[in-house]
Scaffold this motif. Structure first.
Motif, PDB file in Angstrom:
ATOM      1  N   THR A  10       3.541 -42.644 -96.416  1.00 37.30           N
ATOM      2  CA  THR A  10       4.039 -42.815 -97.855  1.00 37.30           C
ATOM      3  C   THR A  10       3.021 -43.995 -98.370  1.00 37.30           C
ATOM      4  O   THR A  10       2.569 -43.823 -99.830  1.00 37.30           O
ATOM      5  CB  THR A  10       5.543 -42.574 -98.223  1.00 37.30           C
ATOM      6  OG1 THR A  10       6.206 -41.964 -96.956  1.00 37.30           O
ATOM      7  CG2 THR A  10       6.321 -42.721 -99.595  1.00 37.30           C
ATOM      8  N   ARG A  13      -0.490 -42.821 -98.976  1.00 30.26           N
ATOM      9  CA  ARG A  13      -0.643 -41.739-100.115  1.00 30.26           C
ATOM     10  C   ARG A  13      -0.883 -42.425-101.131  1.00 30.26           C
ATOM     11  O   ARG A  13      -1.623 -42.623-102.388  1.00 30.26           O
ATOM     12  CB  ARG A  13       0.373 -40.733-100.033  1.00 30.26           C
ATOM     13  CG  ARG A  13       0.022 -40.249 -99.165  1.00 30.26           C
ATOM     14  CD  ARG A  13       1.219 -38.292 -98.880  1.00 30.26           C
ATOM     15  NE  ARG A  13       2.888 -38.825 -99.249  1.00 30.26           N
ATOM     16  CZ  ARG A  13       3.436 -39.230 -97.985  1.00 30.26           C
ATOM     17  NH1 ARG A  13       2.846 -38.773 -96.893  1.00 30.26           N
ATOM     18  NH2 ARG A  13       5.145 -39.372 -97.965  1.00 30.26           N
ATOM     19  N   LEU A  14       0.244 -43.464-101.817  1.00 30.25           N
ATOM     20  CA  LEU A  14       0.387 -44.916-102.344  1.00 30.25           C
ATOM     21  C   LEU A  14      -0.922 -45.629-102.472  1.00 30.25           C
ATOM     22  O   LEU A  14      -1.527 -45.646-103.672  1.00 30.25           O
ATOM     23  CB  LEU A  14       1.546 -45.760-102.487  1.00 30.25           C
ATOM     24  CG  LEU A  14       1.917 -46.734-103.959  1.00 30.25           C
ATOM     25  CD1 LEU A  14       1.809 -46.149-105.154  1.00 30.25           C
ATOM     26  CD2 LEU A  14       2.995 -47.125-103.229  1.00 30.25           C
ATOM     27  N   LEU A  16      -3.705 -44.663-101.106  1.00 29.02           N
ATOM     28  CA  LEU A  16      -5.716 -44.157-102.186  1.00 29.02           C
ATOM     29  C   LEU A  16      -4.908 -43.161-103.380  1.00 29.02           C
ATOM     30  O   LEU A  16      -6.630 -43.675-103.852  1.00 29.02           O
ATOM     31  CB  LEU A  16      -4.932 -42.595-100.946  1.00 29.02           C
ATOM     32  CG  LEU A  16      -5.393 -42.962 -99.189  1.00 29.02           C
ATOM     33  CD1 LEU A  16      -5.674 -41.328 -98.582  1.00 29.02           C
ATOM     34  CD2 LEU A  16      -6.735 -43.408 -99.009  1.00 29.02           C
ATOM     35  N   ARG A  17      -3.699 -43.166-103.857  1.00 26.54           N
ATOM     36  CA  ARG A  17      -4.107 -43.063-104.896  1.00 26.54           C
ATOM     37  C   ARG A  17      -3.987 -44.109-106.677  1.00 26.54           C
ATOM     38  O   ARG A  17      -4.701 -43.747-107.320  1.00 26.54           O
ATOM     39  CB  ARG A  17      -2.179 -42.012-105.287  1.00 26.54           C
ATOM     40  CG  ARG A  17      -1.861 -42.478-106.856  1.00 26.54           C
ATOM     41  CD  ARG A  17      -0.565 -41.761-107.428  1.00 26.54           C
ATOM     42  NE  ARG A  17      -0.260 -41.228-108.684  1.00 26.54           N
ATOM     43  CZ  ARG A  17      -0.932 -40.329-109.311  1.00 26.54           C
ATOM     44  NH1 ARG A  17      -1.518 -39.467-108.932  1.00 26.54           N
ATOM     45  NH2 ARG A  17      -0.651 -40.058-110.541  1.00 26.54           N
ATOM     46  N   ARG A  18      -3.506 -45.013-105.596  1.00 19.64           N
ATOM     47  CA  ARG A  18      -3.536 -46.947-106.227  1.00 19.64           C
ATOM     48  C   ARG A  18      -5.885 -46.831-106.279  1.00 19.64           C
ATOM     49  O   ARG A  18      -6.605 -47.199-106.873  1.00 19.64           O
ATOM     50  CB  ARG A  18      -3.212 -47.989-106.283  1.00 19.64           C
ATOM     51  CG  ARG A  18      -2.116 -48.105-106.272  1.00 19.64           C
ATOM     52  CD  ARG A  18      -0.984 -49.186-105.763  1.00 19.64           C
ATOM     53  NE  ARG A  18      -1.685 -50.376-106.634  1.00 19.64           N
ATOM     54  CZ  ARG A  18      -1.611 -51.320-106.186  1.00 19.64           C
ATOM     55  NH1 ARG A  18      -0.829 -51.860-105.268  1.00 19.64           N
ATOM     56  NH2 ARG A  18      -1.830 -52.580-106.978  1.00 19.64           N
ATOM     57  N   ASP A  19      -6.447 -46.450-105.130  1.00 19.56           N
ATOM     58  CA  ASP A  19      -7.576 -46.918-104.808  1.00 19.56           C
ATOM     59  C   ASP A  19      -8.442 -45.430-105.549  1.00 19.56           C
ATOM     60  O   ASP A  19      -9.303 -45.303-105.039  1.00 19.56           O
ATOM     61  CB  ASP A  19      -7.888 -46.764-103.512  1.00 19.56           C
ATOM     62  CG  ASP A  19      -7.437 -48.431-103.193  1.00 19.56           C
ATOM     63  OD1 ASP A  19      -6.727 -49.213-103.625  1.00 19.56           O
ATOM     64  OD2 ASP A  19      -7.589 -48.403-102.316  1.00 19.56           O
ATOM     65  N   ARG A  20      -7.809 -44.514-105.537  1.00 14.41           N
ATOM     66  CA  ARG A  20      -8.891 -43.422-106.776  1.00 14.41           C
ATOM     67  C   ARG A  20      -9.536 -43.368-107.561  1.00 14.41           C
ATOM     68  O   ARG A  20     -10.861 -42.673-107.292  1.00 14.41           O
ATOM     69  CB  ARG A  20      -7.615 -41.987-107.305  1.00 14.41           C
ATOM     70  CG  ARG A  20      -6.775 -42.987-108.662  1.00 14.41           C
ATOM     71  CD  ARG A  20      -6.092 -41.578-109.440  1.00 14.41           C
ATOM     72  NE  ARG A  20      -5.352 -42.016-110.343  1.00 14.41           N
ATOM     73  CZ  ARG A  20      -4.923 -42.474-110.988  1.00 14.41           C
ATOM     74  NH1 ARG A  20      -4.145 -43.849-109.829  1.00 14.41           N
ATOM     75  NH2 ARG A  20      -3.878 -42.789-111.665  1.00 14.41           N
ATOM     76  N   HIS A 103      -3.791 -54.339-100.719  1.00 16.52           N
ATOM     77  CA  HIS A 103      -2.550 -53.296-100.587  1.00 16.52           C
ATOM     78  C   HIS A 103      -1.858 -54.018 -99.188  1.00 16.52           C
ATOM     79  O   HIS A 103      -0.615 -53.781 -99.009  1.00 16.52           O
ATOM     80  CB  HIS A 103      -2.875 -51.955 -99.600  1.00 16.52           C
ATOM     81  CG  HIS A 103      -3.561 -51.670-100.865  1.00 16.52           C
ATOM     82  ND1 HIS A 103      -3.181 -50.802-101.796  1.00 16.52           N
ATOM     83  CD2 HIS A 103      -4.388 -50.831-100.863  1.00 16.52           C
ATOM     84  CE1 HIS A 103      -3.930 -49.623-102.455  1.00 16.52           C
ATOM     85  NE2 HIS A 103      -4.270 -50.085-102.348  1.00 16.52           N
ATOM     86  N   ALA A 133      -5.964 -47.354 -95.109  1.00 19.85           N
ATOM     87  CA  ALA A 133      -6.913 -46.725 -96.202  1.00 19.85           C
ATOM     88  C   ALA A 133      -8.277 -47.706 -95.730  1.00 19.85           C
ATOM     89  O   ALA A 133      -9.480 -47.148 -96.635  1.00 19.85           O
ATOM     90  CB  ALA A 133      -6.116 -47.486 -97.220  1.00 19.85           C
TER      91      ALA A 133
END
Length: 524
Positions: A10, A13-14, A16-20, A103, A133
């Motif tokens: 989890t 995924r958070l 990777l989303r923040r680093d998109r 992170h 990440a």
């Protein structure tokens, strides 16, 4: 044991989303630095004889070996690994430290980590997610570089891609250890960044004295390991064993340290107050907060100036009678003779790198807001303009200081007129200040998107770095503010009108940013 890693998926995924946005930009910069080189190198060294001559020249040119490393073969693939391998490795290392610290320690410093750990999250999960990440980013770099260079030789392409990823992961491990040792994200980044600089200096010192790169200073540097993988020149796959052993040791140390401290604590705590000296103004506080970073940048620019100044004559020797290389350098540095053109190229590069400093210094305002430190300060008798003005004064004044240090080093290293070299570096200030002013405008108007200022500085650096070699149209080159500055030293008929216009535009953007800051709410 499993519970210690609960929630890792989890959190990954958070992350990777923040680093998109951040991670793809870094990946693009690293891969394009490498993939843009083969075509440019073929246009410069198009024949076997020219490449063989370059190989012989590098064997006797210690100053350029210090910059790029030794050249092991004369194929286009080997030239690509030589020309871009070390610099791409440095960028992969910086990308990894940014991701890992972002992170881990940054999450603890802002208090978000404590909220996450109150749920079903194991003690090892945040660190593991950060490292994964970084692994995703470095693996993507490896895949893109390997695929992009596969036509030059699948084995060499895979070796170069994996070497860049291995370098990134080793410094990700160093960043993980630094995040446990220090109490703030800024110190963790500074410590890891200093280690990256030390690795580069150690490799440069070793390569300068050994044509084959086999000296001890080279072998104690991870960047030296990267070049000794020897992509496209008889790959040494066993070198990856060094990367694996060092990375595993660093990760084991990071997990051990993480298990022996409380959340938010560190092994090297910040010195408690009271602070020495007086903080009688917002400007004094801004100086106190940013002086360490400015000192590091100044020392780095001074050292780089000394190195580039000393290698100037070696660069002229390398160019020799190669007209294509001469045209590239003259396009970057002007038509005033090869030596002056090379020095003008170096001053331009110093200016473009100084733009990265000014962006980081200006965006310290955004960091102070998001961390909640600006609100209690502004609740006292400190206006927003005084608070922001203090940081902007340090940012703009600091950029002048680091360029002065670069000019001093360049003049002393080359043994020429020091004031002339200093003036040439300071001539880059209008473009540097404009990029800093755009960062101030973004912070004042749309602080949540102020990070876009990094894209502006990165685009200017990319245009200046690869634009001349790719022979981009002048209309594209003119998108960079640095393209409108006089190319000093040697440009006797320099036109200062564009420089004055850039300075005026910088002042207007800064004023607009401050006006927008006065009207908006502070970030929560």
């Amino acid at each position: 044991m499993t519970n210690r890693f609960a929630g890792t998926g989890t959190l990954l995924r958070l992350a990777l989303r923040r680093d998109r946005v951040l991670a793809p930009l870094w990946i693009l910069v690293v891969t394009m630095l490498v993939l843009s080189l083969p075509g440019a190198l073929e246009s410069v060294y198009g024949t076997d004889a020219e490449r063989a001559s370059l190989l012989r020249t590098m064997g006797t040119n210690g100053s350029l070996r210090a910059l790029y490393g030794p050249l092991f073969a004369d194929s286009v693939g080997a030239l690509t690994a030589w020309r871009g391998g070390v610099f791409a490795g440095v960028l992969a290392a910086v990308m990894s430290l940014v991701i890992v610290v972002r992170h881990t320690r940054d999450e603890e410093e802002t208090g978000r980590q404590e909220l996450l750990c109150a749920a079903m999250v194991g003690r090892r999960a945040p660190l593991t997610a950060a490292l994964l990440a970084a692994l995703v980013a470095n693996a993507t770099v490896a895949l893109l570089v390997s695929a992009g260079l596969a036509g030059r030789g699948a084995g060499g392409a895979a070796a170069l891609g994996l070497a860049l990823a291995a370098t990134g992961m080793l410094f990700a491990g160093l960043a993980a250890v630094a995040a446990q040792l220090t109490e703030s994200a800024r110190l963790a980044k500074g410590l890891t960044g200093a280690l990256i600089g030390a690795a580069f200096v150690s490799r440069a010192a070793g390569d300068a004295g050994a044509p084959d790169g086999g000296s001890v200073p080279t072998w104690i540097s991870p960047l030296g390991w990267l070049e000794h993988v020897r992509p496209f020149a008889g790959e040494r796959w066993w070198v990856f064993g060094l990367f694996a052993a060092a990375t595993a040791s660093l990760l084991a140390a990071a997990y051990l340290l993480a298990g022996r401290r409380d959340l938010g604590m560190s092994f090297l705590p910040a010195r408690p107050g009271p602070a020495r000296g007086r903080l009688g103004s917002a400007g004094s506080l801004a100086w106190r907060l940013q002086r360490s970073a400015l000192t590091g940048w100044s020392l780095g620019f001074l050292t780089a100036g000394l190195v580039f100044g000393a290698m100037t004559d070696g660069a002229a020797e390398l160019v020799g009678d190669n007209e294509k290389t001469r045209r590239i350098i003259e396009r970057m540095g002007g038509q005033s003779g090869l030596t002056d053109a090379f020095l003008a190229t170096m001053t331009g590069m110093f200016g473009m790198v100084a733009a990265l400093y000014v962006v980081s210094a200006v965006l310290r305002l955004t960091g102070e807001e998001t961390a909640g430190r600006a609100e209690p300060l502004l609740a006292n008798a400190v206006g927003r303009l005084r608070w922001a003005g203090g940081h902007l004064a340090v940012a703009f004044g600091g950029s002048a200081l680091i360029l002065l240090a670069a000019g001093l080093g360049l003049g002393l290293g080359h043994g020429r007129d020091v004031p002339e070299a200093v003036a040439a570096c300071l001539a880059q200030l209008p473009a540097v200040w404009l990029i800093g002013a755009l960062a101030a405008l973004l912070h004042g108007a749309t602080p949540r998107y102020a990070v876009a200022a990094w894209a502006v500085a990165g685009a200017a650096l990319a245009l200046g770095w690869v634009g001349p070699a790719l022979e981009l149209p002048q209309a594209v080159m003119d998108l960079s503010p640095f393209a409108h500055l006089p190319r000093l030293p040697g440009d006797g008929a320099a036109a200062w009108g564009p420089a004055l216009a850039l300075t005026g535009l910088a002042a207007a953007c800064t004023a607009a940013g401050l006006a927008a800051l006065r009207r908006r709410d502070l970030l929560a």
